[in-house]
Scaffold this motif. Structure first.
Motif, PDB file in Angstrom:
ATOM      1  N   THR A 273     -12.815  13.015   7.580  1.00 17.65           N
ATOM      2  CA  THR A 273     -14.206  13.260   7.973  1.00 17.65           C
ATOM      3  C   THR A 273     -15.139  12.380   7.144  1.00 17.65           C
ATOM      4  OG1 THR A 273     -14.577  15.015   6.359  1.00 17.65           O
ATOM      5  CG2 THR A 273     -13.659  15.669   8.533  1.00 17.65           C
ATOM      6  N   GLN A 274     -16.390  12.313   7.556  1.00 20.15           N
ATOM      7  CA  GLN A 274     -17.390  11.550   6.808  1.00 20.15           C
ATOM      8  C   GLN A 274     -17.531  12.103   5.383  1.00 20.15           C
ATOM      9  OE1 GLN A 274     -18.688   8.770   7.551  1.00 20.15           O
ATOM     10  NE2 GLN A 274     -18.254   8.626   9.710  1.00 20.15           N
ATOM     11  N   ASN A 275     -17.499  13.434   5.227  1.00 16.82           N
ATOM     12  CA  ASN A 275     -17.583  14.031   3.889  1.00 16.82           C
ATOM     13  C   ASN A 275     -16.415  13.599   3.013  1.00 16.82           C
ATOM     14  OD1 ASN A 275     -19.935  15.405   4.464  1.00 16.82           O
ATOM     15  ND2 ASN A 275     -18.926  17.345   4.897  1.00 16.82           N
ATOM     16  N   ALA A 276     -15.205  13.593   3.578  1.00 17.14           N
ATOM     17  CA  ALA A 276     -14.027  13.175   2.820  1.00 17.14           C
ATOM     18  C   ALA A 276     -14.131  11.704   2.435  1.00 17.14           C
ATOM     19  CB  ALA A 276     -12.758  13.432   3.625  1.00 17.14           C
ATOM     20  N   GLN A 277     -14.544  10.865   3.369  1.00 16.75           N
ATOM     21  CA  GLN A 277     -14.678   9.435   3.077  1.00 16.75           C
ATOM     22  C   GLN A 277     -15.705   9.186   1.975  1.00 16.75           C
ATOM     23  OE1 GLN A 277     -14.813   6.692   6.454  1.00 16.75           O
ATOM     24  NE2 GLN A 277     -13.990   8.330   7.747  1.00 16.75           N
ATOM     25  N   ALA A 278     -16.823   9.891   2.036  1.00 16.07           N
ATOM     26  CA  ALA A 278     -17.864   9.710   1.014  1.00 16.07           C
ATOM     27  C   ALA A 278     -17.347  10.114  -0.362  1.00 16.07           C
ATOM     28  CB  ALA A 278     -19.099  10.526   1.379  1.00 16.07           C
ATOM     29  N   LYS A 279     -16.605  11.211  -0.448  1.00 18.30           N
ATOM     30  CA  LYS A 279     -16.094  11.672  -1.736  1.00 18.30           C
ATOM     31  C   LYS A 279     -15.030  10.709  -2.268  1.00 18.30           C
ATOM     32  CE  LYS A 279     -16.603  14.807  -4.771  1.00 18.30           C
ATOM     33  NZ  LYS A 279     -17.879  14.834  -5.502  1.00 18.30           N
ATOM     34  N   ILE A 280     -14.174  10.200  -1.398  1.00 11.72           N
ATOM     35  CA  ILE A 280     -13.153   9.235  -1.812  1.00 11.72           C
ATOM     36  C   ILE A 280     -13.827   7.976  -2.353  1.00 11.72           C
ATOM     37  CG2 ILE A 280     -11.306   7.721  -0.987  1.00 11.72           C
ATOM     38  CD1 ILE A 280     -10.645  10.079   1.028  1.00 11.72           C
TER      39      ILE A 280
ATOM     40  N   SER B  33      -5.512   2.124  -4.044  1.00 13.45           N
ATOM     41  CA  SER B  33      -5.687   2.824  -2.776  1.00 13.45           C
ATOM     42  C   SER B  33      -5.489   4.301  -3.034  1.00 13.45           C
ATOM     43  CB  SER B  33      -4.643   2.340  -1.759  1.00 13.45           C
ATOM     44  OG  SER B  33      -4.823   0.982  -1.467  1.00 13.45           O
ATOM     45  N   LEU B  34      -5.921   5.128  -2.095  1.00 12.56           N
ATOM     46  CA  LEU B  34      -5.696   6.558  -2.207  1.00 12.56           C
ATOM     47  C   LEU B  34      -4.394   6.907  -1.510  1.00 12.56           C
ATOM     48  CD1 LEU B  34      -6.696   9.399  -3.017  1.00 12.56           C
ATOM     49  CD2 LEU B  34      -7.693   9.555  -0.728  1.00 12.56           C
ATOM     50  N   ARG B  35      -3.477   7.504  -2.244  1.00 15.83           N
ATOM     51  CA  ARG B  35      -2.215   7.967  -1.669  1.00 15.83           C
ATOM     52  C   ARG B  35      -2.367   9.454  -1.380  1.00 15.83           C
ATOM     53  NH1 ARG B  35       2.649   6.111  -1.069  1.00 15.83           N
ATOM     54  NH2 ARG B  35       2.260   4.318  -2.399  1.00 15.83           N
ATOM     55  N   ILE B  36      -2.064   9.834  -0.145  1.00 10.95           N
ATOM     56  CA  ILE B  36      -2.048  11.233   0.258  1.00 10.95           C
ATOM     57  C   ILE B  36      -0.617  11.547   0.678  1.00 10.95           C
ATOM     58  CG2 ILE B  36      -2.964  12.973   1.831  1.00 10.95           C
ATOM     59  CD1 ILE B  36      -5.428  11.160   2.191  1.00 10.95           C
TER      60      ILE B  36
END
Length: 107
Positions: free
Chosen positions: A5-12, A26-29
């Motif tokens: 989501t936009q909220n998740a992208q902003a926090k990342i 990079s972010l590993r999930i």
């Protein structure tokens, strides 16, 4: 495959610019064996490894190892802040059950 989501992208993006260990990473999930239901999610800043799926987002990339990609397929990741706390929330259609505390899931 995976929606942020936009909220998740902003926090990342915030973490990637403010955390010294995140610079150039990079972010590993992923998922790892843990808990009473079987698996728990994890987030880490990492470099791409052989066999990773690399999802390009606006300004950063997300890495998924082959096993985690299957478990996370179709998931939506959000970041929420409310009176009970803040954190990433994962809506995963592949979860069959979770433990009582909600920390681990069975796929």
């Amino acid at each position: 495959m995976l929606t942020l989501t936009q909220n998740a992208q902003a926090k990342i993006k915030e973490f990637l610019t403010s955390e010294p260990t995140a610079k150039g990473k990079s972010l590993r999930i992923g998922v790892k064996p843990s808990g009473c239901a079987g698996y728990e999610y994890f987030f880490a800043f990492d470099d791409k490894k052989e066999g990773d799926t690399d999802l390009t987002c606006e300004g950063f990339s997300v890495l998924l190892d082959a096993a985690s990609a299957g478990y996370l397929k179709g998931s939506t990741i959000d970041f929420a802040e409310d009176v009970s706390g803040s954190g990433f929330k994962i809506a995963n259609p592949n979860v069959k059950s979770s433990c009582g505390c909600g920390k681990s899931q069975a796929f």
